[in-house]
Scaffold this motif. Structure first.
Motif, PDB file in Angstrom:
ATOM      1  N   VAL A 118       0.855  -1.185   0.000  1.00  0.00           N
ATOM      2  CA  VAL A 118       0.000   0.000   0.000  1.00  0.00           C
ATOM      3  C   VAL A 118       0.891   1.235   0.000  1.00  0.00           C
ATOM      4  N   LEU A 133      -6.065   0.653  -7.357  1.00  0.00           N
ATOM      5  CA  LEU A 133      -7.156   1.025  -6.453  1.00  0.00           C
ATOM      6  C   LEU A 133      -6.744   2.259  -5.677  1.00  0.00           C
ATOM      7  N   VAL A 134      -7.693   3.143  -5.410  1.00  0.00           N
ATOM      8  CA  VAL A 134      -7.403   4.376  -4.679  1.00  0.00           C
ATOM      9  C   VAL A 134      -8.397   4.522  -3.525  1.00  0.00           C
ATOM     10  N   PHE A 135      -7.874   4.798  -2.342  1.00  0.00           N
ATOM     11  CA  PHE A 135      -8.698   5.049  -1.162  1.00  0.00           C
ATOM     12  C   PHE A 135      -8.448   6.479  -0.693  1.00  0.00           C
ATOM     13  N   PRO A 137      -9.673   8.338   2.319  1.00  0.00           N
ATOM     14  CA  PRO A 137     -10.449   8.301   3.566  1.00  0.00           C
ATOM     15  C   PRO A 137     -10.746   9.676   4.155  1.00  0.00           C
ATOM     16  N   ALA A 194      -7.296   6.327 -10.244  1.00  0.00           N
ATOM     17  CA  ALA A 194      -7.537   4.885 -10.127  1.00  0.00           C
ATOM     18  C   ALA A 194      -7.738   4.228 -11.485  1.00  0.00           C
ATOM     19  N   THR A 198     -12.330   3.606  -6.956  1.00  0.00           N
ATOM     20  CA  THR A 198     -11.956   4.602  -5.956  1.00  0.00           C
ATOM     21  C   THR A 198     -12.959   4.558  -4.811  1.00  0.00           C
ATOM     22  N   TRP A 199     -12.450   4.624  -3.571  1.00  0.00           N
ATOM     23  CA  TRP A 199     -13.299   4.691  -2.387  1.00  0.00           C
ATOM     24  C   TRP A 199     -13.166   6.074  -1.745  1.00  0.00           C
ATOM     25  N   LEU A 200     -14.292   6.680  -1.384  1.00  0.00           N
ATOM     26  CA  LEU A 200     -14.282   7.979  -0.721  1.00  0.00           C
ATOM     27  C   LEU A 200     -14.801   7.820   0.700  1.00  0.00           C
ATOM     28  N   GLY A 201     -14.094   8.407   1.658  1.00  0.00           N
ATOM     29  CA  GLY A 201     -14.559   8.409   3.043  1.00  0.00           C
ATOM     30  C   GLY A 201     -15.331   9.702   3.311  1.00  0.00           C
TER      31      GLY A 201
END
Length: 235
Positions: A118, A133-135, A137, A194, A198-201
């Motif tokens: 990571v 993959l992109v996080f 948070p 990504a 992509t995940w957004l917090g």
């Protein structure tokens, strides 16, 4: 590790001056070990003998060998902080070699490549790069311009940079608007890194509407928690 050729080793046997020069060189390494520790010694050796280039150029598993060497230096540096003297550290290394399973997970081999790890990077440094993959948070985090940020910087209608040593309401509004513009540019960078997902917090927290993502989702207006998912689905 050092990789001297047979010719170089034979030269040490034949030339007393070459031998003395090499002895003095390693005496310097010993003093470096005593003053700063094992890891600086390992890094100095790598530079002086061009070890990284040789391992990567001559061995198919060169990256593995280089990673192991650096890991060994880090392990010994950490162990030396808990041991008394050089001989204790040498004994520690000998015992670790004799019984590799006796020291837990910290001494296990590292991953073959950083590509399997990571990566934590700032949005600014990720510009132009791509990740599977992109996080994100903390994508709603932001820092509004305040009167403690003097001098304030903004651009007038003709694009000229302006500075202010005072912070009236109009100046703060203008400077914060530019802050939002820069945050929107960085948000675009973040959302386009990504390759797959992509995940957004996100959460409907007070003040979040002033962030770049809050501006896009609800026009910079506060949003009730119950309506957040609906607004995201619309967006």
């Amino acid at each position: 590790m050092i990789g001297l050729s047979l010719e170089a080793l034979d030269h040490l046997n034949q030339s007393e001056l070459a031998w003395e020069a090499r002895v003095e060189q390693f005496s310097d390494y010993h003093r470096l070990w005593q003053r700063q520790g094992v890891l600086p010694l390992v890094r100095r050796l790598m530079v002086d003998f061009d070890i990284a280039a040789r391992l990567l150029g001559e061995f198919a598993e060169g990256e593995r060998l280089l990673t192991d060497l650096l890991h060994l230096g880090e392990m010994l540096q950490h162990a030396s902080q808990e041991l008394d003297g050089e001989h204790a550290l040498i004994r520690f290394l000998a015992e670790a070699i004799a019984d590799p399973d006796s020291h837990g997970d910290s001494h296990k081999l590292r991953l073959e490549s950083d590509a399997d790890l990571v990566k934590v990077v700032t949005i600014h440094k990720s510009k132009g790069l791509e990740y599977p993959l992109v996080f994100l948070p903390f994508i709603a985090n932001h820092r509004p311009v305040s009167d403690s940020d003097l001098p304030l910087r903004w651009h007038d209608s003709e694009g000229r940079l302006q500075l202010s040593l005072s912070a009236d309401e109009e100046t703060l509004t203008t400077a914060d608007r530019e802050r939002l513009g820069e945050d929107l540019r960085k948000l675009y960078v973040a959302l386009t890194r990504a390759r797959h997902a992509t995940w957004l917090g996100l959460a409907a927290l007070k003040g979040g509407e002033n962030s770049a993502i809050g501006h896009l989702i609800n026009g910079g207006k506060a949003i009730a928690p119950a309506r957040l998912l609906k607004r995201l689905a619309t967006w």
